[in-house]
Design an enzyme around this catalytic site. Sequence first.
Site, PDB file in Angstrom:
ATOM      1  N   GLU A  21       0.829  -1.207   0.000  1.00 21.20           N
ATOM      2  CA  GLU A  21       0.000   0.000   0.000  1.00 21.20           C
ATOM      3  C   GLU A  21       0.865   1.258   0.000  1.00 21.20           C
ATOM      4  O   GLU A  21       0.544   2.244  -0.657  1.00 21.20           O
ATOM      5  CB  GLU A  21      -0.927   0.025   1.215  1.00 21.20           C
ATOM      6  N   LEU A  71      -5.939   5.555   8.559  1.00 21.28           N
ATOM      7  CA  LEU A  71      -6.759   6.665   8.089  1.00 21.28           C
ATOM      8  C   LEU A  71      -7.110   7.602   9.247  1.00 21.28           C
ATOM      9  O   LEU A  71      -7.263   8.806   9.055  1.00 21.28           O
ATOM     10  CB  LEU A  71      -8.032   6.146   7.425  1.00 21.28           C
ATOM     11  N   GLU A  72      -7.218   7.055  10.444  1.00 24.10           N
ATOM     12  CA  GLU A  72      -7.501   7.864  11.629  1.00 24.10           C
ATOM     13  C   GLU A  72      -6.420   8.932  11.823  1.00 24.10           C
ATOM     14  O   GLU A  72      -6.715  10.073  12.194  1.00 24.10           O
ATOM     15  CB  GLU A  72      -7.582   6.985  12.887  1.00 24.10           C
ATOM     16  N   LYS A  98     -10.893   5.073   1.780  1.00 26.37           N
ATOM     17  CA  LYS A  98     -10.007   4.368   0.854  1.00 26.37           C
ATOM     18  C   LYS A  98     -10.897   3.642  -0.145  1.00 26.37           C
ATOM     19  O   LYS A  98     -11.736   2.821   0.225  1.00 26.37           O
ATOM     20  CB  LYS A  98      -9.124   3.371   1.597  1.00 26.37           C
TER      21      LYS A  98
END
Length: 119
Positions: A21, A71-72, A98
């Site tokens: 990723e 993402l947090e 995402k």
Amino acid sequence: MGVVKVNNIRVYAHHGCLAEESIIGSDYRVDVLVRANLSPASISDKLADTVDYVQINQIVVEEMKIASKLLEHVAKRILNRIFSEIEMATEAEVSVSKINPPIGGDVEMVTVQLNEKRL
């Protein structure tokens, strides 16, 4: 009180816990809502009296360029910048999604949403 929303800010970034990723990257969607007193702007018709959505977009684009595992973490950085740079913001909500996450299923997107109020 009023609300300024900037929806579906599309960016390509390198967030995630998996090594691939961070190398390959993926598509993201970010939605931002900022609450503020918009009454002065409704009377004055001056940009200085409102929340500038161009500034919100710039904050998102800059923060999304900084790789994070979660993402947090990205959403919190965006919130921090909103409150440090937009003095009239009293409350903000940030959603980071995402698109097509690598989770082994047919999932359109995963989303993390954080809300904060100015202390």
